[in-house]
Design a protein around this motif. Structure first.
Motif, PDB file in Angstrom:
ATOM      1  N   ASP A  98       0.844  -1.190   0.000  1.00  0.00           N
ATOM      2  CA  ASP A  98       0.000   0.000   0.000  1.00  0.00           C
ATOM      3  C   ASP A  98       0.882   1.244   0.000  1.00  0.00           C
ATOM      4  O   ASP A  98       1.662   1.458   0.910  1.00  0.00           O
ATOM      5  CB  ASP A  98      -0.909  -0.004   1.230  1.00  0.00           C
ATOM      6  N   ASP A 348     -13.925   3.745   1.003  1.00  0.00           N
ATOM      7  CA  ASP A 348     -12.623   3.404   1.582  1.00  0.00           C
ATOM      8  C   ASP A 348     -12.790   2.513   2.810  1.00  0.00           C
ATOM      9  O   ASP A 348     -11.960   1.635   3.069  1.00  0.00           O
ATOM     10  CB  ASP A 348     -11.852   4.671   1.945  1.00  0.00           C
ATOM     11  N   ARG A 351     -13.079  -0.881   1.597  1.00  0.00           N
ATOM     12  CA  ARG A 351     -11.750  -1.365   1.186  1.00  0.00           C
ATOM     13  C   ARG A 351     -10.948  -1.852   2.388  1.00  0.00           C
ATOM     14  O   ARG A 351     -10.371  -2.947   2.372  1.00  0.00           O
ATOM     15  CB  ARG A 351     -10.983  -0.250   0.462  1.00  0.00           C
ATOM     16  N   ASN A 355      -9.813  -5.677   3.122  1.00  0.00           N
ATOM     17  CA  ASN A 355      -8.397  -6.037   3.237  1.00  0.00           C
ATOM     18  C   ASN A 355      -8.075  -6.699   4.575  1.00  0.00           C
ATOM     19  O   ASN A 355      -7.140  -7.494   4.675  1.00  0.00           O
ATOM     20  CB  ASN A 355      -7.514  -4.799   3.057  1.00  0.00           C
ATOM     21  N   ASP A 496      -6.825  -2.939  -4.559  1.00  0.00           N
ATOM     22  CA  ASP A 496      -6.886  -1.489  -4.353  1.00  0.00           C
ATOM     23  C   ASP A 496      -7.378  -0.770  -5.600  1.00  0.00           C
ATOM     24  O   ASP A 496      -8.153   0.190  -5.520  1.00  0.00           O
ATOM     25  CB  ASP A 496      -5.517  -0.950  -3.930  1.00  0.00           C
TER      26      ASP A 496
END
Length: 522
Positions: A98, A348, A351, A355, A496
């Motif tokens: 990331d 987000d 996300r 993850n 991503d």
């Protein structure tokens, strides 16, 4: 400029006091001084060798100092091992691949301690189509690097930016800086719990919840387990989850004041007697039917998302009395830029939870908390947090079967099962029949309650092009995202990219266009 940090070999940065039971004593690095340029390399993702290797002069100097120190000291070994531990803590803050430096800088701020954490800031700026992130410590710019437009937009959402600005400078602990100290419970009594619902009562002065039944106790137990899971993730470097979830922390019976009743006291007393006889400490693990949540200072306006938006059902009524019920208190009403900030943060949030293998499974508007305040520069900040994880599934095994449920819920109006989806979207609306013969408007209000299940749909009204179908638009975004994630497998960069594409599509949905094309980036 040297920066002084405190950490151990088992620190995650998010809770330095926590330790792992590895059987090996953790190494302590207190008052550990590191050059700011070296820290910048760690924050911006440079390799371990680039960020931690010492010059020949550094090594020579440390060897000389060791000769004049205590016989057991080896300053060079301590420095080299400490640098590697520190690099691991910072670089792993949000995953190896990331490129987002915000979470890494936040870990660094936490390692510096509460009294210095506010001095760590991130500046995001745009110039002639290029995007930059710059790290600041104590008002001094350390390193400035160019970032992709996708990461720029992502970090802008994560710091709660509302208004468009060519340059933004903000503490990486903006919301944490407004937290109240954990309230003392000494004066708390059963009469304090005035608010709340059927399962839990709430005291707004201390942030304490009182569980009223088995459902509440099950919620507390699940969130306690999720709290442990989150702590484990932080140690493994996935601390980004910290940004978006707010958990209830169950209070041990031994910490309860005498003014509170607890059915668990008998169990606690029995455990205490057992501990006295066997030299154990099981009483400390006996939990009460009380839990505490984070509270913020008065300058932070906190409200559930459904309380910040007009109810679409009530607001559309031809009856002015019903329309009035659909209005929002102006103090909490979201402006269009704030709605956009919340919507992009919601993507987000999906996300980050994906993850970290966490599925909330009940992300309706009343379980999404909006915090609004002004930062140190007087700039408006809007931040989103998910609460009430009573239905959550998490961890490698449990998550797999539920990994797309939050995405389907937010974008496609789908419940955790086909039956739930049918009941909410078809059966209940058909049964609810608002009429003029319903003087108390009970049917209309039942219909209005269903609206809480569509937070993204309520943020993005049918504005823009005439006849644009917001429901179809968001379903298209959801379908594309699930398809991209399926194709991505475990490839972090592709995962991503899939969420970046969805976030861009959501941003575009606020623009004045007839339709939005959702393009896969995978």
């Amino acid at each position: 400029m040297p920066v002084t940090l405190n950490f151990t070999s088992t620190s995650a940065g998010y809770n330095p006091s926590e330790t792992q039971t590895t059987g090996e004593a953790p190494k302590s690095y207190s008052n550990f001084k590191v050059n700011d340029q070296r820290l910048a390399k760690m924050v911006f993702g440079d390799s371990e060798s680039e960020a931690t290797s010492l010059t020949k002069w550094n090594k020579f100097s440390l060897r000389v100092k060791s000769l004049f120190g205590p016989s057991s000291s080896n300053l060079l070994d301590r420095k080299e091992s400490g640098m590697k531990v520190l690099h691991n803590l910072i670089s792993q803050a949000n995953g190896k691949n990331d490129a987002n430096c915000l979470d890494r800088l936040k870990v660094l701020a936490n390692l510096a301690g509460p009294e210095h954490g506010a001095q760590f800031k991130l500046q995001l700026s745009e110039n002639k189509g290029k995007y930059f992130a710059e790290m600041f410590i104590d008002g001094v710019g350390i390193t400035k690097k160019e970032v992709s437009s996708a990461h720029f937009r992502q970090m802008k959402a994560q710091i709660g930016q509302v208004e468009e600005r060519p340059s933004i400078l903000r503490s990486v602990k903006a919301l944490e800086n407004h937290k109240k100290e954990t309230a003392k419970l000494d004066t708390l009594s059963n009469n304090n719990f005035k608010g709340g619902g059927v399962n839990k009562k709430f005291d707004g002065s201390t942030g304490v919840l009182k569980g009223m039944n088995d459902t509440a106790m099950e919620d507390f137990a699940l969130e306690a387990d999720l709290l442990k899971y989150k702590g484990t993730l932080s140690k493994e470097g996935n601390g980004a989850l910290e940004r978006y979830i707010s958990l209830q922390e169950q209070i041990p019976v031994k910490e309860l004041p005498n003014g509170l009743d607890s059915k668990q006291r008998a169990k606690f007393d029995a455990a205490l007697k057992h501990d006295e006889q066997h030299g154990t400490n099981t009483a400390a693990e006996v939990m009460s039917e009380y839990a505490q949540v984070s509270m913020y200072k008065k300058d932070v306006k906190s409200k559930e998302l459904d309380e910040c938006l007009p109810n679409p059902v009530l607001s559309a009524s031809s009856d002015p009395r019903i329309r009035d019920k659909g209005k929002v208190d102006e103090k909490y009403a979201l402006s269009t830029p704030e709605k956009k900030a919340v919507a992009t943060q919601m993507v987000d949030m999906l996300r980050v939870m994906y993850n970290n293998k966490v599925s909330h499974r009940d992300l309706h508007s009343h379980n999404l908390l909006v915090h609004r305040f002004e930062d140190e520069n007087g700039e408006p900040v809007t931040m989103l947090k998910a609460i009430d994880f009573g239905r959550a599934k998490y961890g490698e095994e449990d998550f797999e079967a539920h990994k797309f449920e939050d995405i389907r819920y937010i974008f496609n109006r789908e419940g955790a099962s086909k039956l739930e989806t049918f009941a909410r979207n078809t059966a209940m609306p058909a049964l609810i029949n608002p009429t003029d013969t319903d003087p108390k408007h009970e049917q209309t209000e039942l219909q209005a309650k269903l609206a809480k299940h569509y937070p993204m749909h309520n943020l993005i009204p049918t504005q823009g092009g005439v006849g644009r179908n917001t429901e179809m638009l968001l379903a298209n975004i959801g379908d594309t995202l699930v398809s991209d994630l399926t194709a991505a497998g475990s490839d972090q960069q592709k995962i991503d990219a899939a969420f970046f594409a969805a976030s861009q599509a959501v941003e575009n949905a606020f623009s004045d266009t007839r339709s939005i094309n959702v393009t896969s980036l995978v």
